[in-house]
Design an enzyme around this catalytic site. Structure first.
Site, PDB file in Angstrom:
ATOM      1  N   CYS A   1      -3.702   5.999  37.480  1.00  0.00           N
ATOM      2  CA  CYS A   1      -2.485   5.680  36.739  1.00  0.00           C
ATOM      3  C   CYS A   1      -1.861   6.973  36.212  1.00  0.00           C
ATOM      4  CB  CYS A   1      -2.791   4.736  35.590  1.00  0.00           C
ATOM      5  SG  CYS A   1      -3.620   3.215  36.119  1.00  0.00           S
TER       6      CYS A   1
ATOM      7  N   GLU B   1     -13.315  -3.285  28.461  1.00  0.00           N
ATOM      8  CA  GLU B   1     -11.955  -3.283  28.995  1.00  0.00           C
ATOM      9  C   GLU B   1     -12.007  -2.860  30.457  1.00  0.00           C
ATOM     10  OE1 GLU B   1      -7.626  -1.083  28.579  1.00  0.00           O
ATOM     11  OE2 GLU B   1      -8.752  -1.535  26.748  1.00  0.00           O
TER      12      GLU B   1
ATOM     13  N   CYS C   1     -13.029   6.173  38.100  1.00  0.00           N
ATOM     14  CA  CYS C   1     -12.117   5.049  38.132  1.00  0.00           C
ATOM     15  C   CYS C   1     -11.622   4.887  39.565  1.00  0.00           C
ATOM     16  CB  CYS C   1     -10.930   5.276  37.188  1.00  0.00           C
ATOM     17  SG  CYS C   1      -9.863   3.817  37.005  1.00  0.00           S
TER      18      CYS C   1
ATOM     19  N   PHE D   1     -18.635   3.615  21.043  1.00  0.00           N
ATOM     20  CA  PHE D   1     -18.028   3.592  22.370  1.00  0.00           C
ATOM     21  C   PHE D   1     -18.983   4.124  23.424  1.00  0.00           C
ATOM     22  CE2 PHE D   1     -13.973   2.651  20.603  1.00  0.00           C
ATOM     23  CZ  PHE D   1     -13.114   2.354  21.649  1.00  0.00           C
TER      24      PHE D   1
ATOM     25  N   CYS E   1      -2.318   7.681  32.415  1.00  0.00           N
ATOM     26  CA  CYS E   1      -3.635   7.509  31.806  1.00  0.00           C
ATOM     27  C   CYS E   1      -3.897   8.616  30.785  1.00  0.00           C
ATOM     28  CB  CYS E   1      -4.730   7.519  32.874  1.00  0.00           C
ATOM     29  SG  CYS E   1      -6.384   7.209  32.201  1.00  0.00           S
ATOM     30  N   ASP E   2      -4.420   8.241  29.621  1.00  0.00           N
ATOM     31  CA  ASP E   2      -4.662   9.210  28.546  1.00  0.00           C
ATOM     32  C   ASP E   2      -6.156   9.493  28.358  1.00  0.00           C
ATOM     33  OD1 ASP E   2      -5.467   6.812  27.500  1.00  0.00           O
ATOM     34  OD2 ASP E   2      -4.233   6.908  25.694  1.00  0.00           O
ATOM     35  N   THR E   3      -6.963   9.163  29.358  1.00  0.00           N
ATOM     36  CA  THR E   3      -8.412   9.301  29.241  1.00  0.00           C
ATOM     37  C   THR E   3      -8.958  10.248  30.298  1.00  0.00           C
ATOM     38  OG1 THR E   3      -8.609   7.046  28.402  1.00  0.00           O
ATOM     39  CG2 THR E   3     -10.601   8.063  29.245  1.00  0.00           C
TER      40      THR E   3
ATOM     41  N   HIS F   1      -5.555   3.880  16.926  1.00  0.00           N
ATOM     42  CA  HIS F   1      -6.322   5.115  16.802  1.00  0.00           C
ATOM     43  C   HIS F   1      -5.462   6.352  17.055  1.00  0.00           C
ATOM     44  CE1 HIS F   1      -6.377   3.883  20.970  1.00  0.00           C
ATOM     45  NE2 HIS F   1      -6.805   5.055  21.358  1.00  0.00           N
TER      46      HIS F   1
END
Length: 203
Positions: free
Chosen positions: A37, A101, A33, A27, A40-42, A197
């Site tokens: 959102c 993505e 960004c 990755f 968002c989980d990042t 995951h």
């Protein structure tokens, strides 16, 4: 020499989402960004991000790619904010197949091998719209803003081979899952996707 704000490089791991779920890969996660959102989980904040050249990134991913998968998932944040020809060329020269993505708000400055569009117009600030993109896969995270007409709109916009609805991870997951299943039943072109995951404890 251009540098890129990189939040993390990791692997080998598996792709947990979309058509290629289960595929071994490495990755490249960019910082920054253009959307915010709520679910968002990042962590894509610039805090702690490294400034790396295209050669730095290609070398680091090559070292991480212990299995020789030569597949890199490029994500963020929003990768289209930084993706460009020098980085695309460096990864191609290193033998990588690039899967990206994007939230679909920016045209790509260089090609990729597989493009997943995950549109989230409910979070667009004023002046931000969806770009014209040729996607391989459209993946929609299901919240209360996503309904049958939403999916119909995406079918018209993206003439791709694969459409997926994905429940939103976190509080309210069961309701999101039920909504995603109902949408998939109503629109058979769409498949249910889950974040593999998350369930098996990988990053």
């Amino acid at each position: 020499m251009s540098t890129y704000r990189v939040k993390e490089l990791f692997g080998p791991t598996i792709q947990g989402e979309g058509v290629h779920a289960g595929r071994v890969c490495v990755f490249l996660r960019f910082a920054a960004c253009n959307l915010a959102c709520t679910w968002c989980d990042t962590d894509f904040s610039p805090d702690g991000a490294a400034r790396l050249t295209a050669a730095d990134i290609a070398d680091a991913l090559s070292r991480l790619d212990a299995t020789g998968s030569r597949t890199v998932v490029v994500t963020g944040g929003e990768p289209a904010l930084q993706w460009d020809a020098p980085l695309a060329d460096a990864l191609r020269a290193a033998g990588f197949r690039v899967h990206m993505e994007t939230n679909g708000t920016r045209a790509l400055a260089a090609p990729v091998d597989w493009l997943t569009v995950s549109p989230k117009p409910q979070f667009h600030p004023p002046g931000v719209t969806l770009a014209e993109l040729e996607a391989d896969e459209c993946k929609v995270v299901v919240d209360d803003a996503v309904d049958d007409e939403t999916l119909a709109d995406y079918e018209r916009r993206y003439a791709c081979a694969h459409y997926l609805v994905q429940p939103c991870w976190g509080p309210g997951y069961d309701a999101s899952l039920a909504r995603a299943i109902a949408l998939a039943r109503k629109r058979p072109r769409w498949r249910l996707g889950v974040q593999l995951h998350k369930w098996i404890g990988l990053p």
